[in-house]
Enzyme design. Sequence first.
Site, PDB file in Angstrom:
ATOM      1  N   GLY A  23       2.681   3.659   5.012  1.00 20.37           N
ATOM      2  CA  GLY A  23       2.995   2.219   4.950  1.00 20.37           C
ATOM      3  C   GLY A  23       3.946   1.886   6.094  1.00 20.37           C
ATOM      4  O   GLY A  23       4.777   0.991   6.002  1.00 20.37           O
ATOM      5  N   ALA A  26      11.736   6.607  -6.864  1.00 19.94           N
ATOM      6  CA  ALA A  26      12.959   5.808  -7.036  1.00 19.94           C
ATOM      7  C   ALA A  26      12.614   4.320  -6.998  1.00 19.94           C
ATOM      8  O   ALA A  26      12.244   3.802  -5.945  1.00 19.94           O
ATOM      9  CB  ALA A  26      13.973   6.151  -5.954  1.00 19.94           C
ATOM     10  N   PHE A  36      16.290   2.068  -3.969  1.00 20.54           N
ATOM     11  CA  PHE A  36      17.055   2.973  -3.111  1.00 20.54           C
ATOM     12  C   PHE A  36      18.410   2.399  -2.712  1.00 20.54           C
ATOM     13  O   PHE A  36      19.148   3.047  -1.969  1.00 20.54           O
ATOM     14  CB  PHE A  36      16.250   3.295  -1.844  1.00 20.54           C
ATOM     15  N   HIS A  51      12.610 -11.687  -6.678  1.00 17.34           N
ATOM     16  CA  HIS A  51      12.108 -11.053  -5.450  1.00 17.34           C
ATOM     17  C   HIS A  51      11.377 -12.089  -4.595  1.00 17.34           C
ATOM     18  O   HIS A  51      11.029 -13.175  -5.087  1.00 17.34           O
ATOM     19  CB  HIS A  51      11.133  -9.915  -5.785  1.00 17.34           C
ATOM     20  N   LYS A  97       5.718 -10.023  -3.382  1.00 18.58           N
ATOM     21  CA  LYS A  97       5.754  -8.814  -4.223  1.00 18.58           C
ATOM     22  C   LYS A  97       4.554  -8.816  -5.169  1.00 18.58           C
ATOM     23  O   LYS A  97       4.283  -9.818  -5.836  1.00 18.58           O
ATOM     24  CB  LYS A  97       7.078  -8.770  -5.018  1.00 18.58           C
TER      25      LYS A  97
HETATM   26  P1  NAP Z   1       4.403  -4.459   2.704  1.00 22.02           P
HETATM   27  O1  NAP Z   1       5.181  -5.103   3.793  1.00 22.02           O
HETATM   28  O2  NAP Z   1       3.172  -5.156   2.172  1.00 22.02           O
HETATM   29  O3  NAP Z   1       4.024  -2.970   3.218  1.00 22.02           O
HETATM   30  C1  NAP Z   1       2.994  -2.177   2.712  1.00 22.02           C
HETATM   31  C2  NAP Z   1       2.316  -1.521   3.901  1.00 22.02           C
HETATM   32  O4  NAP Z   1       1.368  -0.556   3.452  1.00 22.02           O
HETATM   33  C3  NAP Z   1       1.556  -2.531   4.782  1.00 22.02           C
HETATM   34  O5  NAP Z   1       1.791  -2.299   6.142  1.00 22.02           O
HETATM   35  C4  NAP Z   1       0.108  -2.214   4.412  1.00 22.02           C
HETATM   36  O6  NAP Z   1      -0.817  -2.583   5.430  1.00 22.02           O
HETATM   37  C5  NAP Z   1       0.209  -0.711   4.251  1.00 22.02           C
HETATM   38  N1  NAP Z   1      -0.979  -0.112   3.653  1.00 22.02           N
HETATM   39  C6  NAP Z   1      -2.027  -0.704   3.003  1.00 22.02           C
HETATM   40  N2  NAP Z   1      -2.959   0.214   2.680  1.00 22.02           N
HETATM   41  C7  NAP Z   1      -2.508   1.407   3.146  1.00 22.02           C
HETATM   42  C8  NAP Z   1      -3.038   2.736   3.122  1.00 22.02           C
HETATM   43  N3  NAP Z   1      -4.211   3.025   2.540  1.00 22.02           N
HETATM   44  N4  NAP Z   1      -2.292   3.731   3.680  1.00 22.02           N
HETATM   45  C9  NAP Z   1      -1.110   3.469   4.265  1.00 22.02           C
HETATM   46  N5  NAP Z   1      -0.573   2.232   4.312  1.00 22.02           N
HETATM   47  C10 NAP Z   1      -1.256   1.215   3.755  1.00 22.02           C
HETATM   48  O7  NAP Z   1       5.339  -4.195   1.437  1.00 22.02           O
HETATM   49  P2  NAP Z   1       6.904  -3.822   1.387  1.00 22.02           P
HETATM   50  O8  NAP Z   1       7.709  -5.053   1.211  1.00 22.02           O
HETATM   51  O9  NAP Z   1       7.226  -2.897   2.511  1.00 22.02           O
HETATM   52  O10 NAP Z   1       6.962  -3.050  -0.005  1.00 22.02           O
HETATM   53  C11 NAP Z   1       6.192  -1.879  -0.261  1.00 22.02           C
HETATM   54  C12 NAP Z   1       6.459  -1.375  -1.672  1.00 22.02           C
HETATM   55  O11 NAP Z   1       7.831  -0.954  -1.752  1.00 22.02           O
HETATM   56  C13 NAP Z   1       6.292  -2.418  -2.799  1.00 22.02           C
HETATM   57  O12 NAP Z   1       5.751  -1.784  -3.929  1.00 22.02           O
HETATM   58  C14 NAP Z   1       7.735  -2.840  -3.107  1.00 22.02           C
HETATM   59  O13 NAP Z   1       7.894  -3.289  -4.432  1.00 22.02           O
HETATM   60  C15 NAP Z   1       8.443  -1.529  -2.898  1.00 22.02           C
HETATM   61  N6  NAP Z   1       9.888  -1.619  -2.625  1.00 22.02           N
HETATM   62  C16 NAP Z   1      10.663  -0.637  -3.148  1.00 22.02           C
HETATM   63  C17 NAP Z   1      12.009  -0.609  -2.876  1.00 22.02           C
HETATM   64  C18 NAP Z   1      12.824   0.534  -3.429  1.00 22.02           C
HETATM   65  O14 NAP Z   1      14.036   0.566  -3.182  1.00 22.02           O
HETATM   66  N7  NAP Z   1      12.220   1.485  -4.146  1.00 22.02           N
HETATM   67  C19 NAP Z   1      12.590  -1.592  -2.082  1.00 22.02           C
HETATM   68  C20 NAP Z   1      11.774  -2.604  -1.546  1.00 22.02           C
HETATM   69  C21 NAP Z   1      10.405  -2.596  -1.805  1.00 22.02           C
HETATM   70  P3  NAP Z   1      -1.534  -4.048   5.330  1.00 22.02           P
HETATM   71  O15 NAP Z   1      -0.427  -5.059   5.306  1.00 22.02           O
HETATM   72  O16 NAP Z   1      -2.385  -4.093   6.553  1.00 22.02           O
HETATM   73  O17 NAP Z   1      -2.331  -4.038   4.039  1.00 22.02           O
END
Ligand code: NAP
Length: 270
Positions: free
Chosen positions: A14, A129, A132, A159, A163
Site C-alpha cells: 500500500g 495494531a 499506531f 475519521h 475511510k
Molecule cells: P489509502 O490512501 O486508500 O491507501 C491504500 C493503498 O493501498 C492505496 O494506494 C491503494 O491503491 C493500495 N492498494 C490497493 N490494492 C492493493 C493491492 N492489491 N496491493 C497493494 N496495495 C494496494 O488508505 P490509507 O488512508 O493509507 O489507510 C489504509 C488503511 O490503514 C485503512 O484500513 C485505514 O483504516 C488504516 N489506518 C490505520 C492506522 C493505524 O494506526 N493502524 C492509521 C491510519 C489508517 P489504490 O488507491 O490505487 O486502490
Amino acid sequence: MSESSQKIKVAVSGACGKMGQEVIKAVNEDSNLELVAAIDVCNLGKDIGEIVENKSCGVNISDNLKESVKNSKAQAVVDFTTPDLVYKHTKEIIECGARPVIGTTGLSEAKLDEIKDLANSKKIGTLIAPNFAIGAVLMMMFAQKAAEYMDNAEIIETHHNKKKDAPSGTAIKTAQMMSEAQKKFGKDNCAETETLKGSRGGLTESNIHIHSVRLPGFVAHQEVIFGGKGQALTIRHDSFDRTSFMPGVVHALKEIMKKEEFVYGLEKLL
Ligand code: NAP
C-alpha cells in the site's frame, strides 16, 4: 557483518497510499531500517522514492506481494491497504516467512483468530495494531482504567470520509479493553426505541454504544465518554496528521523482530 546487513529489511504494502507514503519516508529516515520493496497497484515499475519524496531510492513499485517479499528477502512487511485485502496479505506475508506489521483495519474477530493460529504455528512474530499513535494507545489504556470504576460509557470516533470500514479498529479495540475491566455497561439505561434507525450507533456485546462520524478535514479522532451521578469523564485523542502514527510503526518494526508469536495492539510492544 556489513552495516547494511544489520539493518532490518522492510517492505511496504500500500506504498502509494496516504499511510504507505508516510511509512516509506519513516523507513528511509531510520538508520536501522532498509526499504527493500514497495507494493501497490498504481505507479507500477516507478521508483517509490520519486513518488513520495521526489528523489530516487532504488526501489521500484510492484503489484505482486509474494514475489516482492521473497525476491527482496524482506524480513518485515508493513501493510496499510484496504479491509478486503488485509486478511489475504497477512497470510501471504507469514507464508513467505516475513513478519507482518499490519495497520490496515477491518479484520473480523474470526479472521484475527485464524491469523493468530497461523502466526503461532509458524512461530512468526505478527503484529496487528488498530492504532499506531502512542497517544491513542494511552487513551485506550486510560479508558480501560476508568472502566474499572465507571460502568456507563459510549465511544464517538471521527475519521476522514474516505475511510472504508466502520466502526474504526481503534473503537473496537477500546471497547474490548474496557470490557476486560467491566462486563456490562449502561445497566441502568431504560428501554429505548430508535425512531431513526441507527441513532444509538453500534452496540458491543458489553453494551457500549459506538458512534462513527465521517467528515472531510478530519484524520483520526476518538472520545470515550463516561457518565456517572453528577459527573462525566471524557478521554479524547486526536491524530491531526498521519505523521502521528510513524514513531509507533518504526518502534513496532524493531520490536516485532524479537517476537515469535501473534501480538494484537501496539501497547503489547511498548
Ligand atoms: P489509502 O490512501 O486508500 O491507501 C491504500 C493503498 O493501498 C492505496 O494506494 C491503494 O491503491 C493500495 N492498494 C490497493 N490494492 C492493493 C493491492 N492489491 N496491493 C497493494 N496495495 C494496494 O488508505 P490509507 O488512508 O493509507 O489507510 C489504509 C488503511 O490503514 C485503512 O484500513 C485505514 O483504516 C488504516 N489506518 C490505520 C492506522 C493505524 O494506526 N493502524 C492509521 C491510519 C489508517 P489504490 O488507491 O490505487 O486502490
